[in-house]
Scaffold this motif. Structure first.
Motif, PDB file in Angstrom:
ATOM      1  N   ARG A 106       0.824  -1.210   0.000  1.00  0.00           N
ATOM      2  CA  ARG A 106       0.000   0.000   0.000  1.00  0.00           C
ATOM      3  C   ARG A 106       0.861   1.264   0.000  1.00  0.00           C
ATOM      4  O   ARG A 106       0.480   2.285   0.576  1.00  0.00           O
ATOM      5  CB  ARG A 106      -0.928  -0.012   1.224  1.00  0.00           C
ATOM      6  CG  ARG A 106      -1.818  -1.229   1.289  1.00  0.00           C
ATOM      7  CD  ARG A 106      -2.666  -1.291   2.543  1.00  0.00           C
ATOM      8  NE  ARG A 106      -1.931  -1.034   3.767  1.00  0.00           N
ATOM      9  CZ  ARG A 106      -1.076  -1.904   4.331  1.00  0.00           C
ATOM     10  NH1 ARG A 106      -0.854  -3.069   3.750  1.00  0.00           N
ATOM     11  NH2 ARG A 106      -0.443  -1.605   5.439  1.00  0.00           N
ATOM     12  N   LYS A 123       2.090  -6.935   2.095  1.00  0.00           N
ATOM     13  CA  LYS A 123       1.146  -7.664   1.243  1.00  0.00           C
ATOM     14  C   LYS A 123       0.199  -8.515   2.087  1.00  0.00           C
ATOM     15  O   LYS A 123      -1.001  -8.607   1.785  1.00  0.00           O
ATOM     16  CB  LYS A 123       1.899  -8.523   0.229  1.00  0.00           C
ATOM     17  CG  LYS A 123       2.595  -7.713  -0.855  1.00  0.00           C
ATOM     18  CD  LYS A 123       3.268  -8.608  -1.878  1.00  0.00           C
ATOM     19  CE  LYS A 123       3.896  -7.780  -3.000  1.00  0.00           C
ATOM     20  NZ  LYS A 123       4.521  -8.635  -4.027  1.00  0.00           N
ATOM     21  N   THR A 154      -2.461  -6.314   3.389  1.00  0.00           N
ATOM     22  CA  THR A 154      -3.472  -5.996   2.374  1.00  0.00           C
ATOM     23  C   THR A 154      -4.541  -7.076   2.328  1.00  0.00           C
ATOM     24  O   THR A 154      -5.743  -6.788   2.323  1.00  0.00           O
ATOM     25  CB  THR A 154      -2.813  -5.854   0.991  1.00  0.00           C
ATOM     26  OG1 THR A 154      -1.916  -4.749   1.008  1.00  0.00           O
ATOM     27  CG2 THR A 154      -3.865  -5.630  -0.092  1.00  0.00           C
TER      28      THR A 154
END
Length: 362
Positions: free
Chosen positions: A210, A346, A349
């Motif tokens: 992000r 990740k 996320t």
């Protein structure tokens, strides 16, 4: 003026040879280029040919379909009739005729057989409307052929429907993952219906960091804090963006001292209600999501949780053994593969997509 004589039903019926010749001549006229025949003339001849084929045997209807299949200006009623006929008749129209409209194909889908729908699912450049109609029938062979058709256009609601259907039809998952139209929210929902190889591909393709969001929203965090986090929508979105996953404040009052402490306790106490509640509080995720991860008999969801919250691998094993599962199994190896392949960002996320979905169901 001479009056037209009414058709005498007692007159001898035309022989098959004569009827076949008549059908061929009418089909030839229907197929004339627009420079040779007006639209009105084509419609009239099409109506006559329509009457002929309706009263003819399968072989004659099949030959007419072969003749009309390459034409782009044949009357639609005639094409729809042939395309809705027995599959031996319909096949050339369904495979080669580009003049069929979405409306035509919707009618054929509803009136035809599995073979008709299978053939339509293979057509080039299927529209979102036709693809949705095929998917709605829920016939696995048709859906699989549709998903393999790279030129078909699938709308978001169609993909949502098929992601849900993948719970019962596991063969859909691998095909859905390859679709360019798939979005992260759909893929991470599909994750729960997949085998390990498909889960790994979902994480590999859709788990992103992000960085851009963090850089673009750095000044929003202090502004939201200055307002006392009074806007729940802003707070919800910033929780998704935030670098931190753990609830540090909750750890200060936890009887386990930390998330690591909860994992160690889980190995001896099992997945009690208090343990689950504390994982939820310290990891800042919904309780129902923690339950779903624990109930999942594969290890990938818990490995995502561990990586996202910064837990070292041994703490996964504490939780896993606390569920009464062996630390030496294929599931553990698969979970380790996921754990090692994901960065913390990740994994966060993925976890936060799942958590937003769990919040929406709350």
């Amino acid at each position: 003026m001479a009056e037209a004589k009414p058709y005498d039903l007692t007159e001898p019926v035309a022989t098959p040879k004569t009827r076949a010749l008549l059908a061929r001549r009418l089909a030839d006229i229907v197929g004339l280029p627009s420079s040779r025949i007006t639209p009105r003339e084509r419609w009239i001849v099409g109506d006559l040919l329509y009457d002929v084929i309706r009263a003819s045997d399968l072989e004659l209807r099949r030959r007419c379909a072969e003749r009309l299949a390459p034409l782009s200006e044949a009357p639609h009623r005639l094409l729809r009739t042939l395309a809705s006929d027995d599959f031996e008749v319909a096949q050339p129209i369904l495979e080669r005729c580009t003049a069929l409209t979405d409306f035509d194909m919707m009618e054929i889908i509803n009136s035809g057989t599995l073979q008709h729908r299978m053939t339509i699912a293979r057509r080039e450049a299927l529209s979102e409307t036709v693809a949705a109609a095929l998917a709605a029938y829920g016939e696995p062979p048709v859906v699989e052929r549709l998903l393999r058709n790279k030129t078909a256009h699938l709308a978001a609601p169609t993909l949502d429907h098929l992601v849900g259907a993948a719970t019962e039809e596991s063969s859909y998952a691998a095909l859905l993952i390859r679709r360019e139209e798939m979005r992260p929210a759909q893929a991470f929902r599909l994750f729960w219906s997949c085998e390990h190889i498909d889960r790994f591909q979902i994480l590999d393709r859709f788990a992103v960091d992000r960085t851009i969001l963090l850089e673009a929203s750095e000044d929003i965090f202090p502004a939201a804090a200055g307002e006392g986090w009074s806007d729940p929508m802003v707070a919800r979105i910033l929780r998704y963006i935030d670098r931190r996953q753990r609830n540090r404040e909750a750890a200060e009052s936890s009887p386990f001292g930390s998330l690591e402490g909860v994992c160690e306790a889980m190995e001896t106490e099992g997945a009690t209600s208090d343990i689950i509640a504390e994982i939820s509080r310290l990891a800042a995720v919904e309780r129902r999501l923690v339950v779903r991860m624990i109930d999942d008999m594969a290890g990938e969801p818990l490995s995502v949780l561990c990586k996202a919250t910064g837990l070292k691998w041994p703490f996964f094993l504490h939780m896993w053994r606390g569920l009464g599962r062996s630390g030496q199994s294929d599931q553990v190896e698969q979970a380790r593969r996921v754990y090692d392949s994901l960065s913390v960002e990740k994994a966060q996320t993925v976890l936060r997509y799942w958590n937003l979905s769990a919040e929406d169901k709350g």
